[in-house]
Design an enzyme around this catalytic site. Structure first.
Site, mmCIF file in Angstrom:
data_model
loop_
_atom_site.group_PDB
_atom_site.id
_atom_site.type_symbol
_atom_site.label_atom_id
_atom_site.label_comp_id
_atom_site.label_asym_id
_atom_site.label_seq_id
_atom_site.Cartn_x
_atom_site.Cartn_y
_atom_site.Cartn_z
ATOM 1 N N TYR A 155 0.851 -1.199 0.000
ATOM 2 C CA TYR A 155 0.000 0.000 0.000
ATOM 3 C C TYR A 155 0.888 1.252 0.000
ATOM 4 O O TYR A 155 0.686 2.180 -0.794
ATOM 5 C CB TYR A 155 -0.906 -0.037 1.231
ATOM 6 C CG TYR A 155 -1.948 1.059 1.314
ATOM 7 C CD1 TYR A 155 -3.145 0.970 0.595
ATOM 8 C CD2 TYR A 155 -1.758 2.176 2.131
ATOM 9 C CE1 TYR A 155 -4.106 1.956 0.685
ATOM 10 C CE2 TYR A 155 -2.723 3.171 2.222
ATOM 11 C CZ TYR A 155 -3.896 3.052 1.505
ATOM 12 O OH TYR A 155 -4.851 4.045 1.596
ATOM 13 N N LYS A 209 1.172 4.106 -2.814
ATOM 14 C CA LYS A 209 0.795 5.490 -2.480
ATOM 15 C C LYS A 209 1.973 6.455 -2.628
ATOM 16 O O LYS A 209 1.777 7.644 -2.880
ATOM 17 C CB LYS A 209 0.199 5.555 -1.065
ATOM 18 C CG LYS A 209 -1.154 4.825 -0.917
ATOM 19 C CD LYS A 209 -2.232 5.394 -1.830
ATOM 20 C CE LYS A 209 -3.615 4.809 -1.550
ATOM 21 N NZ LYS A 209 -4.634 5.300 -2.505
HETATM 22 N N1 LIG Z 1 -10.197 5.150 4.484
HETATM 23 C C1 LIG Z 1 -8.991 5.548 4.838
HETATM 24 O O1 LIG Z 1 -8.616 5.515 6.025
HETATM 25 C C2 LIG Z 1 -8.050 6.100 3.787
HETATM 26 C C3 LIG Z 1 -6.937 6.850 4.223
HETATM 27 C C4 LIG Z 1 -6.068 7.368 3.259
HETATM 28 C C5 LIG Z 1 -6.297 7.145 1.911
HETATM 29 N N2 LIG Z 1 -7.376 6.390 1.539
HETATM 30 C C6 LIG Z 1 -7.595 6.202 0.106
HETATM 31 O O2 LIG Z 1 -8.819 6.826 -0.241
HETATM 32 C C7 LIG Z 1 -9.359 6.216 -1.408
HETATM 33 C C8 LIG Z 1 -10.847 5.944 -1.218
HETATM 34 O O3 LIG Z 1 -11.022 4.973 -0.198
HETATM 35 P P1 LIG Z 1 -12.288 4.977 0.806
HETATM 36 O O4 LIG Z 1 -11.761 5.343 2.140
HETATM 37 O O5 LIG Z 1 -13.401 5.768 0.229
HETATM 38 O O6 LIG Z 1 -12.618 3.401 0.821
HETATM 39 P P2 LIG Z 1 -13.898 2.577 0.330
HETATM 40 O O7 LIG Z 1 -13.468 1.141 0.404
HETATM 41 O O8 LIG Z 1 -15.110 2.981 1.064
HETATM 42 O O9 LIG Z 1 -14.113 3.024 -1.190
HETATM 43 C C9 LIG Z 1 -13.268 2.598 -2.226
HETATM 44 C C10 LIG Z 1 -14.110 2.410 -3.480
HETATM 45 O O10 LIG Z 1 -13.221 2.029 -4.534
HETATM 46 C C11 LIG Z 1 -13.812 0.956 -5.251
HETATM 47 N N3 LIG Z 1 -12.766 0.145 -5.891
HETATM 48 C C12 LIG Z 1 -11.882 -0.680 -5.289
HETATM 49 N N4 LIG Z 1 -11.124 -1.303 -6.191
HETATM 50 C C13 LIG Z 1 -11.527 -0.853 -7.419
HETATM 51 C C14 LIG Z 1 -11.124 -1.138 -8.740
HETATM 52 N N5 LIG Z 1 -10.172 -2.047 -8.997
HETATM 53 N N6 LIG Z 1 -11.724 -0.482 -9.749
HETATM 54 C C15 LIG Z 1 -12.720 0.415 -9.509
HETATM 55 N N7 LIG Z 1 -13.163 0.700 -8.260
HETATM 56 C C16 LIG Z 1 -12.567 0.078 -7.223
HETATM 57 C C17 LIG Z 1 -14.590 0.164 -4.210
HETATM 58 O O11 LIG Z 1 -15.587 -0.661 -4.776
HETATM 59 C C18 LIG Z 1 -15.152 1.273 -3.331
HETATM 60 O O12 LIG Z 1 -16.410 1.712 -3.766
HETATM 61 C C19 LIG Z 1 -8.496 4.982 -1.671
HETATM 62 O O13 LIG Z 1 -7.559 5.266 -2.693
HETATM 63 C C20 LIG Z 1 -7.768 4.788 -0.352
HETATM 64 O O14 LIG Z 1 -6.543 4.087 -0.511
HETATM 65 C C21 LIG Z 1 -8.254 5.882 2.437
#
Ligand SMILES: NC(=O)c1ccc[n+]([C@@H]2O[C@H](COP(=O)([O-])OP(=O)(O)OC[C@H]3O[C@@H](n4cnc5c(N)ncnc54)[C@H](O)[C@@H]3O)[C@@H](O)[C@H]2O)c1
Length: 276
Positions: free
Chosen positions: A168, A172
């Site tokens: 990850y 990132k």
């Molecule tokens: N939640 C956290 O703590 C956090 C912190 C920092 C960064 N992020 C990043 O934020 C972004 C959004 O995550 P979130 O927190 O909304 O999580 P989430 O799991 O709620 O949403 C992620 C969405 O991406 C979709 N997805 C996953 N793989 C996919 C693919 N191969 N093709 C198309 N769609 C796909 C999923 O179906 C889901 O709807 C991600 O890039 C994540 O790495 C999240």
């Protein structure tokens, strides 16, 4: 109101969580939306991903804001499917101004223990998938001739290493290099590229049993208080995890002309976690 009036925003991972929040917030500020999601689970991801009905709900919420929403079920590892979604967007709206490469997954394992398929799926979605999204959409932005803003969701793990997240963190960090390069190459076309780096966000990705078992080892079924205290200990500011809307505010700024001279930057919405 109207900070991105008349623009068209293409958002991956838009079925729920941060992607949905960005879609609704950008729509409230006047943008039409192209909402893309895989709407299926992936084998190495230890929690459920978005569903078709989640993506449909995002569209409803965008339409409630008075804007149009085109949805597409596509895996960001599938360049042909992304190109098809871009083509449909251009047919419908005739322009593409904002790209939010937000889709992502989380899984866990120490660097020297991670199964190869877990590494590969992570890099496939969180790094290759971002490049493929850019590869599919930026030519249409250039062709439309209005410039554009590319916003890639990195993480606090895009600034430092975190135990059990080598794949990850590598992805990132990788998107930062990708975005900075796009900033250099895109400038002559009026295309800006920036990364946002959230701390823990209160979405399904963070709030699930698999994540708790890694972040709170040895605590079976942690209580809400234990979860909040655990995540709080990662942040400087008094919040265990931020709301998706906190990230959407940054996305709206980067999407809008208010940031017209901001490119190649890394915007931390991280409650100070990377200064700990
Ligand atoms: N939640 C956290 O703590 C956090 C912190 C920092 C960064 N992020 C990043 O934020 C972004 C959004 O995550 P979130 O927190 O909304 O999580 P989430 O799991 O709620 O949403 C992620 C969405 O991406 C979709 N997805 C996953 N793989 C996919 C693919 N191969 N093709 C198309 N769609 C796909 C999923 O179906 C889901 O709807 C991600 O890039 C994540 O790495 C999240």
């Amino acid at each position: 109101m109207g900070r991105v009036q008349g623009k068209v925003a293409f958002i991956t991972g838009a079925a729920r969580g941060q992607g949905r929040s960005h879609a609704v917030r950008l729509a409230a500020e006047g943008a039409d939306i192209v909402a893309v999601d895989v709407c299926a689970d992936l084998p190495t991801v230890p929690y459920d991903l978005g569903r078709d009905e989640d993506l449909a709900r995002t569209a409803e919420l965008v339409e409630k804001e008075g804007r149009a929403c085109l949805t597409a079920r596509a895996d960001v590892r599938d360049l042909a499917a992304l190109r098809e979604a871009v083509r449909a967007a251009m047919d419908r709206f005739g322009r593409l101004d904002v790209l939010v490469a937000n889709a992502g997954i989380l899984s866990f394992g120490r660097t020297w223990e991670l199964p190869e398929e877990t590494w590969s799926e992570m890099i496939g979605v969180n790094l290759d998938g971002v490049w493929k999204t850019i590869r599919a959409a930026v030519p249409a932005m250039i062709e439309a001739g209005h410039g554009g803003s590319v916003i890639v969701t990195s993480s606090n793990a895009g600034k430092r290493g975190l135990a059990n997240l080598p794949h990850y963190s590598a992805a990132k960090h990788g998107v930062v290099g990708l975005c900075k390069t796009l900033a250099v190459e895109g400038a002559e076309y009026g295309i800006r590229a920036n990364t946002v780096h959230p701390t823990t966000v209160g979405t399904r990705m963070a709030l699930n049993d698999a994540t708790y078992s890694v972040f709170f080892p040895g605590v079976e079924a942690p209580s809400k208080r234990q979860i909040d205290e655990g995540f709080q200990s990662l942040n400087l500011l008094p919040v265990p995890y931020i709301d998706p809307m906190d990230v959407s505010h940054a996305v709206v700024y980067l999407a809008s002309d208010e940031s017209r001279y901001v490119t190649g930057s890394q915007l931390y919405v991280d409650a100070g976690t990377t200064e700990r």
